[in-house]
Scaffold this motif. Structure first.
Motif, PDB file in Angstrom:
ATOM      1  N   ILE A 140       0.852  -1.204   0.000  1.00 31.16           N
ATOM      2  CA  ILE A 140       0.000   0.000   0.000  1.00 31.16           C
ATOM      3  C   ILE A 140       0.883   1.247   0.000  1.00 31.16           C
ATOM      4  N   PHE A 141       1.913   1.233   0.856  1.00 26.74           N
ATOM      5  CA  PHE A 141       2.863   2.363   0.879  1.00 26.74           C
ATOM      6  C   PHE A 141       3.531   2.515  -0.493  1.00 26.74           C
ATOM      7  N   GLN A 142       3.870   1.362  -1.089  1.00 24.30           N
ATOM      8  CA  GLN A 142       4.554   1.407  -2.391  1.00 24.30           C
ATOM      9  C   GLN A 142       3.647   1.999  -3.471  1.00 24.30           C
ATOM     10  N   LYS A 143       2.400   1.555  -3.513  1.00 22.46           N
ATOM     11  CA  LYS A 143       1.470   2.077  -4.528  1.00 22.46           C
ATOM     12  C   LYS A 143       1.248   3.580  -4.360  1.00 22.46           C
ATOM     13  N   LYS A 144       1.126   4.030  -3.106  1.00 17.02           N
ATOM     14  CA  LYS A 144       0.957   5.471  -2.843  1.00 17.02           C
ATOM     15  C   LYS A 144       2.194   6.242  -3.292  1.00 17.02           C
ATOM     16  N   THR A 145       3.373   5.669  -3.020  1.00 17.78           N
ATOM     17  CA  THR A 145       4.636   6.315  -3.416  1.00 17.78           C
ATOM     18  C   THR A 145       4.737   6.417  -4.932  1.00 17.78           C
ATOM     19  N   GLU A 146       4.328   5.351  -5.614  1.00 15.81           N
ATOM     20  CA  GLU A 146       4.417   5.310  -7.082  1.00 15.81           C
ATOM     21  C   GLU A 146       3.219   5.995  -7.748  1.00 15.81           C
ATOM     22  N   LYS A 147       2.331   6.578  -6.891  1.00 11.63           N
ATOM     23  CA  LYS A 147       1.131   7.294  -7.377  1.00 11.63           C
ATOM     24  C   LYS A 147       0.241   6.413  -8.252  1.00 11.63           C
ATOM     25  N   LYS A 148       0.161   5.141  -7.891  1.00  5.96           N
ATOM     26  CA  LYS A 148      -0.733   4.218  -8.613  1.00  5.96           C
ATOM     27  C   LYS A 148      -2.102   4.252  -7.936  1.00  5.96           C
ATOM     28  N   PRO A 149      -3.179   4.104  -8.722  1.00  2.00           N
ATOM     29  CA  PRO A 149      -4.512   4.133  -8.095  1.00  2.00           C
ATOM     30  C   PRO A 149      -4.709   2.933  -7.161  1.00  2.00           C
ATOM     31  N   LEU A 150      -5.396   3.181  -6.069  1.00  2.00           N
ATOM     32  CA  LEU A 150      -5.703   2.109  -5.117  1.00  2.00           C
ATOM     33  C   LEU A 150      -7.108   1.590  -5.388  1.00  2.00           C
ATOM     34  N   SER A 151      -7.279   0.301  -5.183  1.00  2.00           N
ATOM     35  CA  SER A 151      -8.637  -0.260  -5.271  1.00  2.00           C
ATOM     36  C   SER A 151      -9.429   0.248  -4.057  1.00  2.00           C
ATOM     37  N   GLN A 152     -10.723  -0.011  -4.055  1.00  4.27           N
ATOM     38  CA  GLN A 152     -11.553   0.448  -2.941  1.00  4.27           C
ATOM     39  C   GLN A 152     -11.074  -0.149  -1.607  1.00  4.27           C
ATOM     40  N   ALA A 153     -10.756  -1.449  -1.649  1.00  8.65           N
ATOM     41  CA  ALA A 153     -10.279  -2.134  -0.433  1.00  8.65           C
ATOM     42  C   ALA A 153      -8.942  -1.546   0.024  1.00  8.65           C
ATOM     43  N   GLU A 154      -8.061  -1.262  -0.960  1.00  7.13           N
ATOM     44  CA  GLU A 154      -6.745  -0.695  -0.624  1.00  7.13           C
ATOM     45  C   GLU A 154      -6.883   0.719  -0.066  1.00  7.13           C
ATOM     46  N   GLU A 155      -7.817   1.474  -0.616  1.00  4.79           N
ATOM     47  CA  GLU A 155      -8.052   2.843  -0.114  1.00  4.79           C
ATOM     48  C   GLU A 155      -8.499   2.793   1.345  1.00  4.79           C
ATOM     49  N   GLN A 156      -9.330   1.821   1.668  1.00  5.05           N
ATOM     50  CA  GLN A 156      -9.761   1.649   3.065  1.00  5.05           C
ATOM     51  C   GLN A 156      -8.568   1.305   3.955  1.00  5.05           C
ATOM     52  N   GLN A 157      -7.690   0.435   3.425  1.00  3.27           N
ATOM     53  CA  GLN A 157      -6.484   0.065   4.196  1.00  3.27           C
ATOM     54  C   GLN A 157      -5.586   1.288   4.414  1.00  3.27           C
ATOM     55  N   TRP A 158      -5.475   2.123   3.386  1.00  5.55           N
ATOM     56  CA  TRP A 158      -4.665   3.344   3.509  1.00  5.55           C
ATOM     57  C   TRP A 158      -5.246   4.260   4.587  1.00  5.55           C
ATOM     58  N   GLN A 159      -6.565   4.402   4.592  1.00  6.69           N
ATOM     59  CA  GLN A 159      -7.214   5.248   5.606  1.00  6.69           C
ATOM     60  C   GLN A 159      -6.973   4.704   7.023  1.00  6.69           C
ATOM     61  N   GLN A 160      -6.894   3.379   7.132  1.00  2.45           N
ATOM     62  CA  GLN A 160      -6.581   2.764   8.435  1.00  2.45           C
ATOM     63  C   GLN A 160      -5.135   3.081   8.847  1.00  2.45           C
ATOM     64  N   ILE A 161      -4.224   3.088   7.862  1.00  4.03           N
ATOM     65  CA  ILE A 161      -2.818   3.444   8.141  1.00  4.03           C
ATOM     66  C   ILE A 161      -2.750   4.884   8.654  1.00  4.03           C
ATOM     67  N   VAL A 162      -3.476   5.780   7.969  1.00  8.60           N
ATOM     68  CA  VAL A 162      -3.509   7.199   8.375  1.00  8.60           C
ATOM     69  C   VAL A 162      -4.034   7.300   9.811  1.00  8.60           C
ATOM     70  N   ARG A 163      -5.103   6.560  10.091  1.00  7.82           N
ATOM     71  CA  ARG A 163      -5.693   6.586  11.437  1.00  7.82           C
ATOM     72  C   ARG A 163      -4.692   6.106  12.490  1.00  7.82           C
ATOM     73  N   ARG A 164      -3.941   5.039  12.166  1.00 12.93           N
ATOM     74  CA  ARG A 164      -2.960   4.508  13.133  1.00 12.93           C
ATOM     75  C   ARG A 164      -1.840   5.519  13.380  1.00 12.93           C
ATOM     76  N   PHE A 165      -1.326   6.117  12.312  1.00  9.86           N
ATOM     77  CA  PHE A 165      -0.290   7.159  12.464  1.00  9.86           C
ATOM     78  C   PHE A 165      -0.812   8.266  13.389  1.00  9.86           C
ATOM     79  N   ASP A 166      -2.068   8.662  13.155  1.00 13.27           N
ATOM     80  CA  ASP A 166      -2.623   9.781  13.917  1.00 13.27           C
ATOM     81  C   ASP A 166      -2.845   9.409  15.386  1.00 13.27           C
ATOM     82  N   SER A 167      -3.350   8.207  15.628  1.00 12.36           N
ATOM     83  CA  SER A 167      -3.646   7.829  17.019  1.00 12.36           C
ATOM     84  C   SER A 167      -2.360   7.759  17.851  1.00 12.36           C
TER      85      SER A 167
END
Length: 390
Positions: A140-167
């Motif tokens: 997921i980090f790699q796809k975001k770095t390479e600016k590749k589109p995320l699937s719906q499931a991957e986008e949800q996983q990314w949002q969870q990563i953001v939430r964990r960083f923030d918490s």
């Protein structure tokens, strides 16, 4: 200053080691100094653990106990207390790597929050730490770095990563603990950097709470730092950086060659050393805006930092300026710095033996590839063994 031998005092360096612990350290570094042995040893260890063979006891009494504080944070506390008495702070690092499940990422983030609260009332533990891929899948980090589109499931996983960083960043802010975020491979790092930048802008308003890591074997990091400095000044927040040389040298060069792009890594050890010192000098010249954690086992860079502190009239007690080494390594730097009154911490990995093995294997492999590091450890251990026999 580099002509002085501040780090040669082995009595101070190994004062916390019993004679048997000193012998074990000597034995381990002798093993690590032989590259073929490390290759065979790490392969056999992985094999034995995968088959659930009863090797945990052996691992625990040798390499694990030397490089780790224990299987849980309570296990680590006697070590933390002893270090603090010797003028050395502790950074407890839950070093569980290679997990792939969302529930496991949640558990790791919760563990870091728990450790941050645990550290809140302990002067000996001013830092928390985590690794980005402890909070989400590498891909997921790699796809975001390479600016590749995320699937719906991957986008949800990314949002969870953001939430964990923030918490975790919020917990550090609430508990007045500094949070060190490790760096990883360049092909996933832009996404991790982006999250670190967001957290700094949000939580570093008065002082550096969140620290990103700059791997200075990457030749682009000084320019990146200067750009972030301008952004932070414009945005009215502070920066925090841990600086290291870098841990994925072979992987980085191999991938660049394989994929046909210019390597992001400096062309030589000297270029890396110069880059590290340049990044360090830049931050130390801007301590009002940027706090610094110098993560190094390199004596010359440590001497340079001490020299610059003298020149720039930076007080040894200044909380914006830290040194750090890994537990089980470079005790001659850590304990002598502590003895002289500098702010210095030990990174103490911990976790279940099987889960921490990927970290330990990486550590052993890195040690064999750092020319001079292991032989320096061995010569100091030898010197201390002889001193104790006199």
């Amino acid at each position: 200053m580099s002509t002085k031998n501040y780090f040669d005092n082995t009595e101070v360096a190994f004062k916390l080691k019993s004679d048997s612990e000193l012998e074990r350290a000597y034995f381990l570094f002798k093993m690590i100094s032989k590259e073929p042995l490390v290759k065979v040893g790490t392969t056999m260890t992985k094999f034995a653990l995968n088959l659930n063979l009863p090797v945990e006891g052996l691992i625990r009494s040798t390499v694990f106990d030397h490089f780790c504080g224990g299987v849980n944070e309570k296990d680590c506390m006697p070590t933390v207390d002893k270090l603090y008495d010797a003028g050395v702070y502790s950074v407890l690092d839950f070093s569980v790597e290679g997990k792939e499940e969302e529930a496991q990422f949640d558990a790791t983030a919760e563990k870091v929050v728990e450790l941050t609260h645990f550290a809140q009332n302990k002067k000996s533990m001013p830092f928390s730490v985590f690794k980005p891929t402890g909070f989400g899948k590498f891909e997921i980090f790699q796809k975001k770095t390479e600016k590749k589109p995320l699937s719906q499931a991957e986008e949800q996983q990314w949002q969870q990563i953001v939430r964990r960083f923030d918490s975790v960043s919020k917990a550090a802010y609430d508990c007045n603990i500094s949070l060190l975020i490790d760096s990883e491979q360049s092909w996933m790092q832009d996404a991790a950097d982006f999250l670190c930048e967001e957290m700094m802008a949000k939580y570093n308003r008065e002082k550096a709470v969140v620290f990103n890591t700059l791997q200075c074997y990457r030749w682009d990091r000084l320019d990146y730092l200067k750009k972030e400095h301008e952004k932070a000044k414009a945005g009215g927040y502070k920066l925090g950086y841990k600086i290291v040389r870098g841990a994925y040298l072979e992987k980085e060069n191999e991938r660049a060659l394989e994929k046909g792009y210019p390597t992001p890594i400096c062309g030589s050890k000297k270029e890396t050393d110069d880059n590290f010192d340049e990044v360090m000098r830049y931050i130390m010249s801007n301590l009002d805006d940027i706090s610094l954690f110098v993560g190094t086992h390199n004596e010359m860079s440590t001497y340079l930092a001490m020299e610059l502190m003298d020149e720039m009239k930076i007080d040894k007690e200044d909380c914006r300026m830290w040194f750090g080494q890994l537990y089980g390594m470079s005790d001659h730097i850590t304990f002598n710095l502590g003895e002289m009154g500098y702010k210095v911490g030990k990174y103490i990995p911990f976790g279940p033996v099987k889960d921490v093995m990927p970290y330990l294997i990486r550590r052993a492999e890195e040690n064999t590839s750092v020319a001079g590091q292991t032989s320096r450890e061995l010569s100091l251990l030898k010197k201390e063994r002889q001193r104790r026999k006199m």
